[in-house]
Design a protein around this motif. Sequence first.
Motif, PDB file in Angstrom:
ATOM      1  N   ASN A  14       0.821  -1.294   0.078  1.00 29.40           N
ATOM      2  CA  ASN A  14       0.165   0.036   0.043  1.00 29.40           C
ATOM      3  C   ASN A  14       0.957   1.438   0.045  1.00 29.40           C
ATOM      4  OD1 ASN A  14       0.816  -0.616   2.598  1.00 29.40           O
ATOM      5  ND2 ASN A  14      -1.467  -0.739   3.402  1.00 29.40           N
ATOM      6  N   VAL A  16       1.873   3.776   1.445  1.00 31.83           N
ATOM      7  CA  VAL A  16       1.882   4.788   2.891  1.00 31.83           C
ATOM      8  C   VAL A  16       3.108   4.975   2.891  1.00 31.83           C
ATOM      9  CG1 VAL A  16       1.438   4.448   5.169  1.00 31.83           C
ATOM     10  CG2 VAL A  16       0.022   3.986   3.688  1.00 31.83           C
ATOM     11  N   CYS A  18       6.600   5.291   5.231  1.00 35.96           N
ATOM     12  CA  CYS A  18       6.924   4.981   6.396  1.00 35.96           C
ATOM     13  C   CYS A  18       7.972   5.711   6.880  1.00 35.96           C
ATOM     14  CB  CYS A  18       6.983   3.420   6.491  1.00 35.96           C
ATOM     15  SG  CYS A  18       5.479   2.600   6.695  1.00 35.96           S
ATOM     16  N   TYR A  54      13.412   7.911   6.405  1.00 30.16           N
ATOM     17  CA  TYR A  54      12.404   6.735   6.069  1.00 30.16           C
ATOM     18  C   TYR A  54      13.158   5.634   6.742  1.00 30.16           C
ATOM     19  CZ  TYR A  54      10.964   9.676   2.028  1.00 30.16           C
ATOM     20  OH  TYR A  54      10.554  10.944   1.686  1.00 30.16           O
ATOM     21  N   ILE A  55      12.004   4.517   6.744  1.00 33.89           N
ATOM     22  CA  ILE A  55      12.438   2.952   7.078  1.00 33.89           C
ATOM     23  C   ILE A  55      13.224   2.479   5.949  1.00 33.89           C
ATOM     24  CG2 ILE A  55      11.439   0.722   7.165  1.00 33.89           C
ATOM     25  CD1 ILE A  55      10.825   2.063   9.682  1.00 33.89           C
ATOM     26  N   ASP A  58      15.608  -2.679   3.683  1.00 29.10           N
ATOM     27  CA  ASP A  58      16.474  -3.639   3.176  1.00 29.10           C
ATOM     28  C   ASP A  58      17.705  -3.653   4.222  1.00 29.10           C
ATOM     29  OD1 ASP A  58      17.081  -0.898   2.701  1.00 29.10           O
ATOM     30  OD2 ASP A  58      18.631  -1.386   1.197  1.00 29.10           O
ATOM     31  N   TRP A  98      -0.145   9.892   2.324  1.00 28.63           N
ATOM     32  CA  TRP A  98      -0.467   9.140   3.510  1.00 28.63           C
ATOM     33  C   TRP A  98       0.855   8.813   4.335  1.00 28.63           C
ATOM     34  CZ3 TRP A  98      -1.816   6.043   7.392  1.00 28.63           C
ATOM     35  CH2 TRP A  98      -3.025   6.068   7.790  1.00 28.63           C
TER      36      TRP A  98
ATOM     37  N   PRO B   8      20.313  -0.615  -4.686  1.00 28.60           N
ATOM     38  CA  PRO B   8      19.455  -0.672  -3.696  1.00 28.60           C
ATOM     39  C   PRO B   8      17.974  -0.236  -3.982  1.00 28.60           C
ATOM     40  CG  PRO B   8      20.716   1.103  -3.477  1.00 28.60           C
ATOM     41  CD  PRO B   8      21.350   0.432  -4.601  1.00 28.60           C
ATOM     42  N   PRO B   9      17.051  -0.967  -3.221  1.00 27.49           N
ATOM     43  CA  PRO B   9      15.535  -0.380  -3.789  1.00 27.49           C
ATOM     44  C   PRO B   9      15.328   1.157  -3.108  1.00 27.49           C
ATOM     45  CG  PRO B   9      15.563  -2.021  -1.619  1.00 27.49           C
ATOM     46  CD  PRO B   9      17.069  -1.798  -2.379  1.00 27.49           C
ATOM     47  N   HIS B  11      13.640   4.055  -1.528  1.00 23.73           N
ATOM     48  CA  HIS B  11      12.834   4.130  -0.133  1.00 23.73           C
ATOM     49  C   HIS B  11      11.522   5.045  -0.020  1.00 23.73           C
ATOM     50  CE1 HIS B  11      15.986   1.698   1.320  1.00 23.73           C
ATOM     51  NE2 HIS B  11      17.056   2.348   1.235  1.00 23.73           N
ATOM     52  N   TYR B  12      11.330   5.610  -1.147  1.00 17.82           N
ATOM     53  CA  TYR B  12      10.290   6.300  -1.100  1.00 17.82           C
ATOM     54  C   TYR B  12       9.532   6.278  -2.449  1.00 17.82           C
ATOM     55  CZ  TYR B  12       7.444  10.390  -1.859  1.00 17.82           C
ATOM     56  OH  TYR B  12       6.066  11.170  -1.724  1.00 17.82           O
ATOM     57  N   ASN B  14       8.282   3.440   0.115  1.00 21.37           N
ATOM     58  CA  ASN B  14       9.163   2.575   0.653  1.00 21.37           C
ATOM     59  C   ASN B  14       8.145   1.261   0.750  1.00 21.37           C
ATOM     60  OD1 ASN B  14       7.870   3.790   2.739  1.00 21.37           O
ATOM     61  ND2 ASN B  14       9.811   4.063   4.010  1.00 21.37           N
ATOM     62  N   ASP B  15       8.874   0.233   0.720  1.00 23.71           N
ATOM     63  CA  ASP B  15       8.205  -1.206   0.470  1.00 23.71           C
ATOM     64  C   ASP B  15       7.746  -1.810   1.629  1.00 23.71           C
ATOM     65  OD1 ASP B  15       7.209  -2.554  -1.751  1.00 23.71           O
ATOM     66  OD2 ASP B  15       9.261  -3.864  -1.898  1.00 23.71           O
ATOM     67  N   VAL B  16       6.776  -1.185   2.572  1.00 23.21           N
ATOM     68  CA  VAL B  16       6.771  -1.512   3.840  1.00 23.21           C
ATOM     69  C   VAL B  16       5.157  -1.666   3.956  1.00 23.21           C
ATOM     70  CG1 VAL B  16       6.286  -0.747   6.450  1.00 23.21           C
ATOM     71  CG2 VAL B  16       8.718  -0.204   5.092  1.00 23.21           C
ATOM     72  N   ILE B  17       4.812  -2.779   4.316  1.00 25.98           N
ATOM     73  CA  ILE B  17       3.165  -3.051   4.344  1.00 25.98           C
ATOM     74  C   ILE B  17       2.713  -2.411   5.639  1.00 25.98           C
ATOM     75  CG2 ILE B  17       1.637  -5.216   4.913  1.00 25.98           C
ATOM     76  CD1 ILE B  17       3.796  -6.972   3.484  1.00 25.98           C
ATOM     77  N   CYS B  18       1.603  -1.673   5.622  1.00 27.40           N
ATOM     78  CA  CYS B  18       1.250  -1.063   6.566  1.00 27.40           C
ATOM     79  C   CYS B  18      -0.311  -1.684   7.252  1.00 27.40           C
ATOM     80  CB  CYS B  18       0.930   0.389   6.435  1.00 27.40           C
ATOM     81  SG  CYS B  18       2.510   1.305   6.592  1.00 27.40           S
ATOM     82  N   ALA B  57      -5.245   3.723   2.013  1.00 27.50           N
ATOM     83  CA  ALA B  57      -4.898   5.407   1.950  1.00 27.50           C
ATOM     84  C   ALA B  57      -5.763   6.119   1.539  1.00 27.50           C
ATOM     85  CB  ALA B  57      -3.467   5.410   1.362  1.00 27.50           C
ATOM     86  N   TRP B  98       8.798  -6.749   5.033  1.00 22.99           N
ATOM     87  CA  TRP B  98       8.755  -5.463   6.201  1.00 22.99           C
ATOM     88  C   TRP B  98       7.310  -5.126   6.588  1.00 22.99           C
ATOM     89  CZ3 TRP B  98       9.212  -1.719   9.448  1.00 22.99           C
ATOM     90  CH2 TRP B  98      10.575  -1.317  10.357  1.00 22.99           C
ATOM     91  N   VAL B 100       4.755  -2.905   9.366  1.00 25.49           N
ATOM     92  CA  VAL B 100       3.945  -2.125  10.482  1.00 25.49           C
ATOM     93  C   VAL B 100       2.740  -2.442  10.960  1.00 25.49           C
ATOM     94  CG1 VAL B 100       3.679   0.253  11.098  1.00 25.49           C
ATOM     95  CG2 VAL B 100       5.775   0.038   9.995  1.00 25.49           C
TER      96      VAL B 100
END
Lengths: 233, 233
Positions: A14, A16, A18, A54-55, A58, A98, B8-9, B11-12, B14-18, B57, B98, B100
């Motif tokens: 999603n 969002v 983080c 940012y988080i 990796d 968001w 590297p990936p 970060h914005y 960023n690949d974080v599941i919320c 979101a 990864w 949250v």
Amino acid sequence: MPENLIPPPQHYPNDVICTVDTVLLTLADDGLCVALLKREREPYKGVAALPGGYIHADKDIDGYGAALRVLKTKTGIDVPYLEQLAAFTGAARDPRGWSVSLTYYALVPHAVITAAGHPGVKLVGVDRLHTLPFDHGVIVAAAVERLRSKSQYSSLPCFLVGELFTLPQLQRVYEALMGEALNKVSFRRKMAELDVLEAAEGQMDTSSPSRPAQLYRLRPEFRDRLGLLKRGL
Amino acid sequence: MPENLIPPPQHYPNDVICTVDTVLLTLADDGLCVALLKREREPYKGVAALPGGYIHADKDIDGYGAALRVLKTKTGIDVPYLEQLAAFTGAARDPRGWSVSLTYYALVPHAVITAAGHPGVKLVGVDRLHTLPFDHGVIVAAAVERLRSKSQYSSLPCFLVGELFTLPQLQRVYEALMGEALNKVSFRRKMAELDVLEAAEGQMDTSSPSRPAQLYRLRPEFRDRLGLLKRGL
């Protein structure tokens, strides 16, 4: 295709943002102070704000690890102990979209910030803050409230004095945070009950004109976690 | 391109599941219970877990709004009041990556869960929980610890009784949460100090064999927030 027929966005992964934000508190001449750093990028480039970033999915093991990395990388400060404050979330808090900010606070002696010597870090009294970008003002206020309400129940204020301290020095830190005078006898009884301190063998503070005072420090097992009192000071 | 030369990936974004997860607590025959719901999708499809879901979101104002939506949609339960517990974060807690989890807890009278009548919601005593998926066991334990430590300082336990209750009924709820007997006189003095209750004009509980007892309820301004005591019960 008319706008109302566009399929809804996917929620996984999603969209969002983080981030982590850190609230570094210390006692200085202005009383309780927070460390601010000028932002290097938009939005709010050049404006003093909480150290954050940012988080890095990796690299970071978790939010706590991300906060330690951000503090170390951006301010040069190694903290022994961080505590999660809260998550600040929503569509309105960041112009980029968001967002979730995982916030962590730390208490450090003033000398640790001075020793790190980062030229951009500025200490500002928490009662003298001007408007901060994003919801950073709300975050600082929440950290100060948490610190004050925890002070009377925990060893948290011990992280604001240096490695070695006398009991009167420690009592003054508790009083500064709680905003009230404490009775010496009951303060010492409560500290004994908390059982987080040890006398530094043979080390005395001789700076006072009266007789030398025993120096204390946190017991090793409490240098990276809290001791708690069931009833307050 | 060899794997170690892959850039590297970004970060914005960023690949974080919320996600949000909710801990709905109530008092039932088994004492303090938590509401679990069988998961409809992988991972852990069919396994009982905390009601939760992705942040949307495009719809949710913030994490709090997302938690209210998830609870209402998945369990049919409307809660008057949620409190943020903490963010549970990291690379290891969810097999999808990864993540949250913004967690919120709510206290509701048992009758509210029964009235919602969702066939999939199962109440399990918090002391009888088997292994839960993800870190949901840790999340429940944190919610129970928070509730117990807050009970002696706040009006939080009032959300576990129904709309109308007698003072002895309320005292039994505080005692059940704190795990200790309370003195009736000091309990009533502290409730008066907390100043969150009002007598329900002319309404008495006549179910007891002894004389009828006055019924009380939360004052309107405390039905969606906490009252706090500086010193505990």
